[in-house]
Design an enzyme around this catalytic site. Sequence first.
Site, mmCIF file in Angstrom:
data_model
loop_
_atom_site.group_PDB
_atom_site.id
_atom_site.type_symbol
_atom_site.label_atom_id
_atom_site.label_comp_id
_atom_site.label_asym_id
_atom_site.label_seq_id
_atom_site.Cartn_x
_atom_site.Cartn_y
_atom_site.Cartn_z
ATOM 1 N N ARG A 1 -3.464 -94.109 18.551
ATOM 2 C CA ARG A 1 -3.242 -92.764 19.080
ATOM 3 C C ARG A 1 -3.980 -91.728 18.217
ATOM 4 N NH1 ARG A 1 2.796 -91.686 20.498
ATOM 5 N NH2 ARG A 1 1.743 -89.941 21.511
ATOM 6 N N ARG B 1 -1.205 -89.683 13.759
ATOM 7 C CA ARG B 1 -0.121 -90.661 13.951
ATOM 8 C C ARG B 1 -0.427 -92.002 13.297
ATOM 9 N NH1 ARG B 1 3.286 -88.306 17.865
ATOM 10 N NH2 ARG B 1 2.106 -87.071 19.336
ATOM 11 N N LEU C 1 7.848 -97.209 19.539
ATOM 12 C CA LEU C 1 7.657 -97.617 20.938
ATOM 13 C C LEU C 1 6.173 -97.723 21.250
ATOM 14 C CD1 LEU C 1 10.322 -95.154 22.277
ATOM 15 C CD2 LEU C 1 10.471 -97.637 22.568
ATOM 16 N N ASN D 1 13.326 -86.072 18.964
ATOM 17 C CA ASN D 1 12.830 -86.097 20.351
ATOM 18 C C ASN D 1 13.117 -87.390 21.097
ATOM 19 O OD1 ASN D 1 11.667 -83.417 20.412
ATOM 20 N ND2 ASN D 1 10.178 -84.211 18.942
HETATM 21 O O1 CA2 Z 1 6.057 -94.375 19.314
HETATM 22 C C1 CA2 Z 1 7.071 -93.996 18.728
HETATM 23 O O2 CA2 Z 1 8.145 -94.582 18.796
HETATM 24 C C2 CA2 Z 1 7.028 -92.682 17.927
HETATM 25 O O3 CA2 Z 1 7.820 -92.859 16.754
HETATM 26 C C3 CA2 Z 1 7.618 -91.618 18.840
HETATM 27 C C4 CA2 Z 1 7.547 -90.202 18.241
HETATM 28 C C5 CA2 Z 1 6.125 -89.898 17.767
HETATM 29 O O4 CA2 Z 1 6.116 -88.628 17.124
HETATM 30 C C6 CA2 Z 1 5.600 -90.950 16.828
HETATM 31 O O5 CA2 Z 1 4.268 -90.614 16.451
HETATM 32 C C7 CA2 Z 1 5.615 -92.320 17.491
HETATM 33 C C8 CA2 Z 1 7.874 -89.097 19.272
HETATM 34 C C9 CA2 Z 1 8.928 -89.369 20.266
HETATM 35 C C10 CA2 Z 1 8.795 -88.331 21.354
HETATM 36 O O6 CA2 Z 1 9.637 -88.733 22.383
HETATM 37 C C11 CA2 Z 1 9.463 -88.152 23.603
HETATM 38 C C12 CA2 Z 1 10.410 -88.490 24.528
HETATM 39 C C13 CA2 Z 1 10.326 -87.983 25.798
HETATM 40 C C14 CA2 Z 1 9.295 -87.148 26.137
HETATM 41 C C15 CA2 Z 1 8.355 -86.824 25.201
HETATM 42 C C16 CA2 Z 1 8.442 -87.318 23.923
#
Ligand code: CA2
Length: 147
Positions: free
Chosen positions: A107, A111, A101, A11
């Site tokens: 959260r 997570r 990020l 994602n």
């Molecule tokens: O905070 C982070 O970098 C994460 O690794 C991002 C992951 C999430 O599942 C982790 O718990 C934390 C998800 C990325 C989702 O990216 C998106 C991008 C655009 C719109 C929605 C989600």
Amino acid sequence: MFTILVLHGPNLNLLGEREPAIYGSLTLDEINAAITAEAKRLAVTVENHQSNHEGLLIDLIHEKRKCVDAILINPGAYTHYSYAIRDALAAVGLPVVEVHLSDIHKRESFRRHSVISDVCLSQISGKGLNSYLEGLHLLVDYLRKKR
Ligand code: CA2
């Protein structure tokens, strides 16, 4: 010159399109450009890859193990349950830094736990692009001290 494999998980290709309050407004291309520019300043090389597929991330970890010196990884949601990615990182024995990020510790409860962090030198979370840049610095410092 050191080479660092940068892996972005599922994602993260959609960054910049939605949820800017959580993940910031930079696109993945902009993040990769900033990492590449910082790598140039540090006189190291980076190879950036993103995949939405667990097996492809594992294949990359295996394939690149002999031509990179370290791995910087944002495993996305695999962070919280992929023992397969954890095992791949442990198997190749390279220094790894896990980055996020958003601040995963502030959260949803699912997570807050990483199954990856115990095979990493460090986990950097909640600093947006700076999570990646700090992670890159940490790996370069580590590799230079080890040499
Ligand atoms: O905070 C982070 O970098 C994460 O690794 C991002 C992951 C999430 O599942 C982790 O718990 C934390 C998800 C990325 C989702 O990216 C998106 C991008 C655009 C719109 C929605 C989600």
